[in-house]
Design a protein around this motif. Structure first.
Motif, PDB file in Angstrom:
ATOM      1  N   ASN A  44       0.822  -1.206   0.000  1.00  0.00           N
ATOM      2  CA  ASN A  44       0.000   0.000   0.000  1.00  0.00           C
ATOM      3  C   ASN A  44       0.854   1.252   0.000  1.00  0.00           C
ATOM      4  O   ASN A  44       0.553   2.240  -0.682  1.00  0.00           O
ATOM      5  CB  ASN A  44      -0.937   0.007   1.215  1.00  0.00           C
ATOM      6  N   ASP A  45       1.945   1.206   0.753  1.00  0.00           N
ATOM      7  CA  ASP A  45       2.859   2.341   0.812  1.00  0.00           C
ATOM      8  C   ASP A  45       3.531   2.570  -0.541  1.00  0.00           C
ATOM      9  O   ASP A  45       3.665   3.708  -0.996  1.00  0.00           O
ATOM     10  CB  ASP A  45       3.917   2.103   1.889  1.00  0.00           C
ATOM     11  N   ALA A  46       3.951   1.484  -1.183  1.00  0.00           N
ATOM     12  CA  ALA A  46       4.569   1.606  -2.504  1.00  0.00           C
ATOM     13  C   ALA A  46       3.596   2.248  -3.488  1.00  0.00           C
ATOM     14  O   ALA A  46       3.953   3.183  -4.231  1.00  0.00           O
ATOM     15  CB  ALA A  46       5.007   0.236  -3.008  1.00  0.00           C
ATOM     16  N   ASP A  47       2.368   1.786  -3.479  1.00  0.00           N
ATOM     17  CA  ASP A  47       1.356   2.328  -4.391  1.00  0.00           C
ATOM     18  C   ASP A  47       1.083   3.800  -4.101  1.00  0.00           C
ATOM     19  O   ASP A  47       0.945   4.619  -5.026  1.00  0.00           O
ATOM     20  CB  ASP A  47       0.073   1.512  -4.269  1.00  0.00           C
ATOM     21  N   LYS A  48       1.042   4.149  -2.832  1.00  0.00           N
ATOM     22  CA  LYS A  48       0.796   5.533  -2.420  1.00  0.00           C
ATOM     23  C   LYS A  48       1.856   6.475  -2.961  1.00  0.00           C
ATOM     24  O   LYS A  48       1.571   7.643  -3.257  1.00  0.00           O
ATOM     25  CB  LYS A  48       0.752   5.606  -0.887  1.00  0.00           C
ATOM     26  N   HIS A  49       3.062   5.970  -3.115  1.00  0.00           N
ATOM     27  CA  HIS A  49       4.173   6.806  -3.601  1.00  0.00           C
ATOM     28  C   HIS A  49       4.447   6.603  -5.087  1.00  0.00           C
ATOM     29  O   HIS A  49       5.531   6.942  -5.584  1.00  0.00           O
ATOM     30  CB  HIS A  49       5.421   6.544  -2.763  1.00  0.00           C
ATOM     31  N   GLY A  50       3.484   6.051  -5.792  1.00  0.00           N
ATOM     32  CA  GLY A  50       3.590   5.953  -7.242  1.00  0.00           C
ATOM     33  C   GLY A  50       4.469   4.840  -7.749  1.00  0.00           C
ATOM     34  O   GLY A  50       4.877   4.845  -8.918  1.00  0.00           O
ATOM     35  N   LEU A  51       4.778   3.871  -6.890  1.00  0.00           N
ATOM     36  CA  LEU A  51       5.628   2.746  -7.281  1.00  0.00           C
ATOM     37  C   LEU A  51       4.728   1.603  -7.735  1.00  0.00           C
ATOM     38  O   LEU A  51       3.988   1.034  -6.936  1.00  0.00           O
ATOM     39  CB  LEU A  51       6.512   2.325  -6.110  1.00  0.00           C
ATOM     40  N   LYS A  52       4.788   1.262  -8.987  1.00  0.00           N
ATOM     41  CA  LYS A  52       3.809   0.369  -9.592  1.00  0.00           C
ATOM     42  C   LYS A  52       4.318  -1.043  -9.872  1.00  0.00           C
ATOM     43  O   LYS A  52       3.549  -1.988  -9.876  1.00  0.00           O
ATOM     44  CB  LYS A  52       3.302   0.982 -10.911  1.00  0.00           C
ATOM     45  N   LYS A  53       5.612  -1.186 -10.127  1.00  0.00           N
ATOM     46  CA  LYS A  53       6.120  -2.494 -10.559  1.00  0.00           C
ATOM     47  C   LYS A  53       7.214  -2.984  -9.631  1.00  0.00           C
ATOM     48  O   LYS A  53       8.266  -2.346  -9.484  1.00  0.00           O
ATOM     49  CB  LYS A  53       6.671  -2.415 -11.986  1.00  0.00           C
ATOM     50  N   CYS A  54       6.969  -4.133  -8.987  1.00  0.00           N
ATOM     51  CA  CYS A  54       7.990  -4.775  -8.160  1.00  0.00           C
ATOM     52  C   CYS A  54       8.856  -5.665  -9.049  1.00  0.00           C
ATOM     53  O   CYS A  54       8.345  -6.579  -9.694  1.00  0.00           O
ATOM     54  CB  CYS A  54       7.340  -5.608  -7.054  1.00  0.00           C
TER      55      CYS A  54
END
Length: 214
Positions: A44-54
């Motif tokens: 959720n934190d990654a998505d919140k900061h615009g990080l889309k692809k692991c």
């Protein structure tokens, strides 16, 4: 120029091992480090900061408190798992490790990338180097990003302390050599992101670490 590098720590599981998000907001790519439990907060934190692809799921070592959430992580991200060669044996007995703590765990997803010392880990445009740091476990690693001065230490170095060497495969002499090598070969201002607890810096640990009393 403002850095596009992003990091955050998310304690997971019964042992509160840090699941670490490292991301590059300019490319929207990120990696996860040490998925020890429910990683929903990290994602959720990654998505919140615009990080889309692991792009990768890295394990600093093979102890159960750092790998128990890997099935969920792979299911959610479809990213490959990376682990040092000398901790594959620990990884492969994860269900047995879990039983020692009264937990049930199915065999974990296959490790796709076998890491060795000096291998590279990429977070978007940023390059980190794998440092083999045995002592807490045979295949423990740290990951050093010279720019932007980030050092991920797993259970090798904590804020004001170092990892235990009493578990099977641990070695106090090797742990001390590993810690000293890392602290003496990374920039003092580098931020330490540990496997448990809060962040520190290399300069602080060079002054206060318990390694000097071992």
């Amino acid at each position: 120029m403002k850095s596009s590098f992003y990091y955050s720590l998310h304690p997971t599981g019964m042992f509160l091992a840090n699941c670490i998000v490292l991301g590059d907001t300019s490319t929207q790519e990120f990696i996860l480090i040490d998925c020890g439990g429910d990683i929903s907060s990290a994602l959720n934190d990654a998505d919140k900061h615009g990080l889309k692809k692991c792009t990768e799921i890295v394990c600093t070592h093979g102890h159960i408190d750092h790998i128990a959430g890997l099935e969920q992580a792979v299911l959610k991200t479809n990213a490959p798992i990376s682990l040092h060669s000398q901790d594959l044996q620990l990884y492969n007995i994860a269900p047995l490790q879990a039983m020692l703590f009264g937990l049930q765990l199915q065999p974990l997803p296959t490790v796709k990338r076998i890491l060795e010392d000096q291998d590279r880990i990429y977070v978007g445009q940023y390059e980190g180097v794998v440092l083999h740091t045995p002592g807490h476990s045979p295949g423990s690693i740290c990951i050093y990003f010279e720019e932007p001065k980030i050092l991920v230490t797993g259970d090798t170095i904590y804020n004001g302390n170092v990892g235990s060497s009493v578990l099977p495969g641990g070695d106090t002499a090797k742990l001390k050599l590993s810690v000293l090598s890392v602290l003496n070969n990374t920039k003092p201002e580098s931020i330490i992101l540990p496997g448990h607890g809060i962040a520190s810096t290399v300069s602080k640990e060079k002054q206060t670490s318990t390694i000097y009393y071992m």
